[in-house]
Design an enzyme around this catalytic site. Structure first.
Site, PDB file in Angstrom:
ATOM      1  N   CYS A 127       0.851  -1.143   0.038  1.00 11.01           N
ATOM      2  CA  CYS A 127       0.041  -0.144   0.188  1.00 11.01           C
ATOM      3  C   CYS A 127       0.766   1.174  -0.031  1.00 11.01           C
ATOM      4  CB  CYS A 127      -0.813  -0.001   1.222  1.00 11.01           C
ATOM      5  SG  CYS A 127      -0.387   0.112   2.682  1.00 11.01           S
ATOM      6  N   ARG A 129      -3.542  -0.553   5.435  1.00 13.26           N
ATOM      7  CA  ARG A 129      -4.011  -1.662   4.628  1.00 13.26           C
ATOM      8  C   ARG A 129      -3.362  -2.824   4.694  1.00 13.26           C
ATOM      9  NH1 ARG A 129      -5.303   2.103  -0.261  1.00 13.26           N
ATOM     10  NH2 ARG A 129      -3.425   2.954   0.410  1.00 13.26           N
ATOM     11  N   ASP A 152      -8.289   3.743   1.304  1.00 13.57           N
ATOM     12  CA  ASP A 152      -7.131   4.146   2.151  1.00 13.57           C
ATOM     13  C   ASP A 152      -8.074   4.466   3.314  1.00 13.57           C
ATOM     14  OD1 ASP A 152      -5.123   4.703   3.679  1.00 13.57           O
ATOM     15  OD2 ASP A 152      -4.053   5.844   2.517  1.00 13.57           O
TER      16      ASP A 152
END
Length: 134
Positions: A7, A13, A107
């Protein structure tokens, strides 16, 4: 199988994805960020949400993705198509093993706990379907 989750900052994440993968499949996952600040702690909400799944990511520390990470991974899952494009441009030899997780994962950085819970549920759903567990 060595799986790499990527990420942006490696604090939300991808650490959650790594945690879910290792819980579901036993081990084999690592995570990194394209713009990670090495050594950064996971976000508080990521840690809190993962505890609800019985997964402790509190000892995770952010790491920037390296050429060695790319080489050693059998499969690389990014959280967005933008991440995939960046990695494929930087590592064209690995393009065939890079793909976006599910339809992409938004996100949650800076958002509320409920947003992190939604994100975690989405990640867990996609990861539980990645490989046949037999």
């Amino acid at each position: 199988m060595n799986v790499l989750f990527v990420c942006t900052g490696n604090t939300c994440r991808s650490p959650m994805a790594e945690g879910f993968f290792n819980k579901i499949y036993g081990s084999g996952a690592k995570s990194a960020g394209i713009y990670a600040e090495s050594g950064a702690y996971p976000s508080d909400f990521s840690v809190e949400v993962m505890k609800k799944f019985g997964i402790d990511i509190s000892s995770h520390r952010a790491a920037q993705v390296t050429p060695e990470d790319i080489r050693s991974a059998d499969k690389i899952y990014t959280m967005t198509s933008g991440h995939a494009v960046i990695l494929k441009e930087a590592f064209p030899e690995a393009a065939n093993k890079i793909e976006v997780l599910g339809n992409g994962i938004s996100d949650p950085f800076g958002a509320d706990l409920q947003t992190y819970e939604k994100c975690a549920n989405e990640i867990q759903s996609y990861i539980s379907k990645l490989f046949d567990k037999n």
